[in-house]
Design an enzyme around this catalytic site. Structure first.
Site, PDB file in Angstrom:
ATOM      1  N   SER A 158      78.620  16.334  39.032  1.00  0.00           N
ATOM      2  CA  SER A 158      79.421  15.159  39.331  1.00  0.00           C
ATOM      3  C   SER A 158      80.633  15.661  40.121  1.00  0.00           C
ATOM      4  O   SER A 158      80.486  16.486  41.006  1.00  0.00           O
ATOM      5  CB  SER A 158      79.806  14.470  38.024  1.00  0.00           C
ATOM      6  OG  SER A 158      80.613  13.342  38.275  1.00  0.00           O
ATOM      7  N   TYR A 172      81.433   7.958  47.783  1.00  0.00           N
ATOM      8  CA  TYR A 172      81.078   9.157  46.995  1.00  0.00           C
ATOM      9  C   TYR A 172      81.384   9.013  45.504  1.00  0.00           C
ATOM     10  O   TYR A 172      80.490   9.111  44.670  1.00  0.00           O
ATOM     11  CB  TYR A 172      81.897  10.300  47.609  1.00  0.00           C
ATOM     12  CG  TYR A 172      81.886  11.597  46.908  1.00  0.00           C
ATOM     13  CD1 TYR A 172      82.975  12.007  46.128  1.00  0.00           C
ATOM     14  CD2 TYR A 172      80.807  12.465  47.032  1.00  0.00           C
ATOM     15  CE1 TYR A 172      82.984  13.231  45.513  1.00  0.00           C
ATOM     16  CE2 TYR A 172      80.802  13.699  46.402  1.00  0.00           C
ATOM     17  CZ  TYR A 172      81.911  14.074  45.656  1.00  0.00           C
ATOM     18  OH  TYR A 172      81.919  15.294  45.026  1.00  0.00           O
ATOM     19  N   LYS A 176      79.259   9.545  41.702  1.00  0.00           N
ATOM     20  CA  LYS A 176      79.548  10.633  40.763  1.00  0.00           C
ATOM     21  C   LYS A 176      79.859  10.055  39.375  1.00  0.00           C
ATOM     22  O   LYS A 176      79.546  10.657  38.359  1.00  0.00           O
ATOM     23  CB  LYS A 176      80.706  11.485  41.284  1.00  0.00           C
ATOM     24  CG  LYS A 176      80.378  12.289  42.553  1.00  0.00           C
ATOM     25  CD  LYS A 176      79.167  13.183  42.396  1.00  0.00           C
ATOM     26  CE  LYS A 176      79.018  14.179  43.532  1.00  0.00           C
ATOM     27  NZ  LYS A 176      77.854  15.074  43.366  1.00  0.00           N
TER      28      LYS A 176
HETATM   29  N1  LIG Z   1      82.878  21.061  47.785  1.00  0.00           N
HETATM   30  C1  LIG Z   1      83.649  20.397  46.935  1.00  0.00           C
HETATM   31  O1  LIG Z   1      84.896  20.392  47.020  1.00  0.00           O
HETATM   32  C2  LIG Z   1      83.050  19.638  45.799  1.00  0.00           C
HETATM   33  C3  LIG Z   1      81.669  19.430  45.714  1.00  0.00           C
HETATM   34  N2  LIG Z   1      81.167  18.756  44.623  1.00  0.00           N
HETATM   35  C4  LIG Z   1      79.717  18.569  44.473  1.00  0.00           C
HETATM   36  O2  LIG Z   1      79.100  19.851  44.286  1.00  0.00           O
HETATM   37  C5  LIG Z   1      77.793  19.853  44.885  1.00  0.00           C
HETATM   38  C6  LIG Z   1      77.680  20.997  45.876  1.00  0.00           C
HETATM   39  O3  LIG Z   1      78.714  20.801  46.817  1.00  0.00           O
HETATM   40  P1  LIG Z   1      78.753  21.651  48.178  1.00  0.00           P
HETATM   41  O4  LIG Z   1      78.318  23.047  47.935  1.00  0.00           O
HETATM   42  O5  LIG Z   1      80.082  21.384  48.794  1.00  0.00           O
HETATM   43  O6  LIG Z   1      77.604  20.915  49.024  1.00  0.00           O
HETATM   44  P2  LIG Z   1      77.293  21.011  50.595  1.00  0.00           P
HETATM   45  O7  LIG Z   1      77.682  19.694  51.189  1.00  0.00           O
HETATM   46  O8  LIG Z   1      77.847  22.253  51.168  1.00  0.00           O
HETATM   47  O9  LIG Z   1      75.695  21.114  50.591  1.00  0.00           O
HETATM   48  C7  LIG Z   1      74.962  19.999  50.171  1.00  0.00           C
HETATM   49  C8  LIG Z   1      73.548  20.456  49.988  1.00  0.00           C
HETATM   50  O10 LIG Z   1      72.740  19.343  49.611  1.00  0.00           O
HETATM   51  C9  LIG Z   1      71.564  19.334  50.417  1.00  0.00           C
HETATM   52  N3  LIG Z   1      71.106  17.946  50.524  1.00  0.00           N
HETATM   53  C10 LIG Z   1      71.819  16.883  50.962  1.00  0.00           C
HETATM   54  N4  LIG Z   1      71.058  15.767  50.918  1.00  0.00           N
HETATM   55  C11 LIG Z   1      69.834  16.138  50.450  1.00  0.00           C
HETATM   56  C12 LIG Z   1      68.616  15.454  50.205  1.00  0.00           C
HETATM   57  N5  LIG Z   1      68.502  14.138  50.436  1.00  0.00           N
HETATM   58  N6  LIG Z   1      67.569  16.152  49.740  1.00  0.00           N
HETATM   59  C13 LIG Z   1      67.671  17.480  49.515  1.00  0.00           C
HETATM   60  N7  LIG Z   1      68.803  18.203  49.723  1.00  0.00           N
HETATM   61  C14 LIG Z   1      69.868  17.528  50.182  1.00  0.00           C
HETATM   62  C15 LIG Z   1      72.003  19.925  51.756  1.00  0.00           C
HETATM   63  O11 LIG Z   1      70.934  20.514  52.481  1.00  0.00           O
HETATM   64  P3  LIG Z   1      70.147  19.709  53.681  1.00  0.00           P
HETATM   65  O12 LIG Z   1      71.195  19.180  54.604  1.00  0.00           O
HETATM   66  O13 LIG Z   1      69.265  20.776  54.257  1.00  0.00           O
HETATM   67  O14 LIG Z   1      69.383  18.633  52.990  1.00  0.00           O
HETATM   68  C16 LIG Z   1      72.933  21.043  51.248  1.00  0.00           C
HETATM   69  O15 LIG Z   1      72.148  22.170  50.902  1.00  0.00           O
HETATM   70  C17 LIG Z   1      77.633  18.468  45.533  1.00  0.00           C
HETATM   71  O16 LIG Z   1      76.943  17.615  44.636  1.00  0.00           O
HETATM   72  C18 LIG Z   1      79.066  17.977  45.689  1.00  0.00           C
HETATM   73  O17 LIG Z   1      79.151  16.552  45.675  1.00  0.00           O
HETATM   74  C19 LIG Z   1      81.965  18.250  43.623  1.00  0.00           C
HETATM   75  C20 LIG Z   1      83.327  18.422  43.692  1.00  0.00           C
HETATM   76  C21 LIG Z   1      83.960  19.156  44.767  1.00  0.00           C
HETATM   77  C1  LIG Z   2      98.671  11.550  34.548  1.00  0.00           C
HETATM   78  C2  LIG Z   2      97.751  11.389  35.699  1.00  0.00           C
HETATM   79  C3  LIG Z   2      97.836  12.542  36.669  1.00  0.00           C
HETATM   80  C4  LIG Z   2      96.841  12.299  37.785  1.00  0.00           C
HETATM   81  C5  LIG Z   2      96.852  13.425  38.798  1.00  0.00           C
HETATM   82  C6  LIG Z   2      95.849  13.082  39.898  1.00  0.00           C
HETATM   83  C7  LIG Z   2      95.358  14.333  40.591  1.00  0.00           C
HETATM   84  C8  LIG Z   2      94.026  14.009  41.287  1.00  0.00           C
HETATM   85  C9  LIG Z   2      93.311  15.269  41.686  1.00  0.00           C
HETATM   86  C10 LIG Z   2      91.925  14.908  42.143  1.00  0.00           C
HETATM   87  C11 LIG Z   2      91.133  16.111  42.582  1.00  0.00           C
HETATM   88  C12 LIG Z   2      89.841  15.619  43.175  1.00  0.00           C
HETATM   89  C13 LIG Z   2      88.961  16.742  43.641  1.00  0.00           C
HETATM   90  C14 LIG Z   2      87.761  16.095  44.282  1.00  0.00           C
HETATM   91  C15 LIG Z   2      86.707  17.090  44.674  1.00  0.00           C
HETATM   92  C16 LIG Z   2      85.600  16.366  45.373  1.00  0.00           C
HETATM   93  O1  LIG Z   2      84.710  15.857  44.766  1.00  0.00           O
HETATM   94  C17 LIG Z   2      85.697  16.219  46.872  1.00  0.00           C
HETATM   95  N1  LIG Z   2      86.112  17.467  47.495  1.00  0.00           N
HETATM   96  C18 LIG Z   2      84.351  15.801  47.450  1.00  0.00           C
HETATM   97  O2  LIG Z   2      83.494  16.900  47.618  1.00  0.00           O
END
Ligand SMILES: NC(=O)C1=CN([C@@H]2O[C@H](COP(=O)(O)OP(=O)(O)OC[C@H]3O[C@@H](n4cnc5c(N)ncnc54)[C@H](OP(=O)(O)O)[C@@H]3O)[C@@H](O)[C@H]2O)C=CC1
Ligand SMILES: CCCCCCCCCCCCCCCC(=O)[C@@H](N)CO
Length: 312
Positions: A158, A172, A176
């Site tokens: 998530s 997004y 999640k």
């Molecule tokens: N980076 C961040 O700051 C954060 C990320 N997350 C979550 O963590 C997870 C990993 O993030 P991150 O490493 O940044 O991801 P990336 O965006 O770097 O990579 C996403 C991956 O998902 C694959 N993908 C996307 N759509 C499909 C599909 N329909 N079928 C199969 N594969 C798919 C892509 O490959 P392809 O394009 O080849 O399909 C790629 O390998 C995600 O769920 C993201 O939402 C959560 C919080 C913060």
């Molecule tokens: C008392 C209340 C205090 C509240 C403080 C609020 C601080 C918020 C921080 C939010 C961080 C979000 C990271 C998202 C990562 C992500 O999922 C994206 N990068 C998409 O990939």
């Protein structure tokens, strides 16, 4: 179900880049007697990833068309598949069953965001958000449930935005939040499976770099408290938490703090030794701090919109 890297068949969706590739790298180099299957839509990115993980082209394509070239003794496999397509996921599991490679651990890393104001998003971007962040995990979990893979550990990804959905993440965060809801239900229905949910804060990845291109300043301002860590750090933090037996996992302090505000009905199986502290912090902060923060947040957002108006 004790968590370990050894003796596993680990399926990693979104394994062609970012965090998914980090997990694949970790298992390849530290998981003794484990097989790794990375899945994503692009075969080109998968091949690049397996080369990067192993330092040479050893990845084996598990697709049915590649049966002739299958190397059953390989450690690292890839399977191109659009996981938002239920039929394609079903075919992939049929193939894994045929090869006796049904997974013992599944990392549902596939996902990603296009941060923009809701009105600025296209219909296609909205649909992509649902497919990429929810459908890809839904169909995988559904097959694990239907095949009754009772020894399979499901790990869903998530986000901190599931605790606090905020401006710019309409494509997004709702998905999640949906994953958080799905986890609560699957934990009640799939009693034989360990089901973990990770709520990462920001971390550096190809996806993160992409979202930075469209992210509104106000979104960046609100999420400033979550400083991006490296994908490798994020991977290691998550593995350590899984090894410690936690099932609701955050990757930074602000994520842990926001989870404490969101304890609700789904967190009572959280094995975190800080669980009672989280409950207490959550209760007090919800009462005394959140109302003030939400006023400040509303002021920040209004000020940003006013600034946007002046630019026009
Ligand atoms: N980076 C961040 O700051 C954060 C990320 N997350 C979550 O963590 C997870 C990993 O993030 P991150 O490493 O940044 O991801 P990336 O965006 O770097 O990579 C996403 C991956 O998902 C694959 N993908 C996307 N759509 C499909 C599909 N329909 N079928 C199969 N594969 C798919 C892509 O490959 P392809 O394009 O080849 O399909 C790629 O390998 C995600 O769920 C993201 O939402 C959560 C919080 C913060
Ligand atoms: C008392 C209340 C205090 C509240 C403080 C609020 C601080 C918020 C921080 C939010 C961080 C979000 C990271 C998202 C990562 C992500 O999922 C994206 N990068 C998409 O990939």
């Amino acid at each position: 179900m004790r968590f370990q890297l050894n003796d596993q068949i680990v399926l990693i969706t979104g394994g062609s880049q970012g965090l998914g590739r980090e997990f694949a790298h970790k298992y390849y180099h530290e998981g003794n007697n484990s097989k790794i299957i990375v899945v994503s839509r692009s075969e080109k990115k998968l091949i690049k990833a397996v080369d990067a993980i192993s330092g040479k082209t050893v990845g084996t394509n598990l697709s049915p068309e590649e049966t002739g070239k299958l190397n059953k003794n390989a450690k690292l496999y890839y399977y191109p598949c659009d996981l938002s397509d239920h039929e394609a996921v079903s075919t992939m599991f049929d193939r894994l069953c045929e090869l006796e490679m049904l997974p013992t651990q599944v990392y549902c890393c596939a996902g990603g965001s296009i941060p923009k104001l809701f009105k600025d998003l296209t219909g296609e971007e909205l649909d992509m958000g649902i497919k990429m962040n929810y459908s890809t995990t839904l169909h995988i979990a559904h097959k694990v449930a239907q095949l009754e893979l009772s020894n399979c550990h499901l790990i869903l990804f998530s986000s901190v935005t599931a605790f606090f959905p905020f401006i710019g993440y309409s494509q997004y965060a709702p998905l999640k939040v949906s994953l958080k809801a799905l986890v609560g239900i699957l934990r009640q229905e799939m009693l034989q499976n360990r089901i973990s949910c990770v709520y990462p804060g920001n971390f550096q990845s190809e996806g993160f770099e992409l979202e930075e291109l469209t992210k509104p300043d106000i979104t960046r301002e609100i999420e400033g408290a979550s400083t991006p860590i490296s994908s490798e750090d994020c991977c290691n933090k998550i593995i350590r938490s899984l090894e410690s037996g936690y099932d609701d996992i955050t990757t930074d302090l602000i994520g842990w703090f926001l989870m404490s505000l969101d304890m609700g009905l789904n967190k009572h199986n959280n094995k975190s030794f800080l669980w009672i502290l989280q409950l207490l912090i959550g209760t007090i902060v919800n009462l005394l701090v959140v109302p003030i923060y939400m006023l400040i947040c509303q002021f920040q957002i209004k000020r940003w919109f006013n600034g946007q108006q002046k630019k026009k």
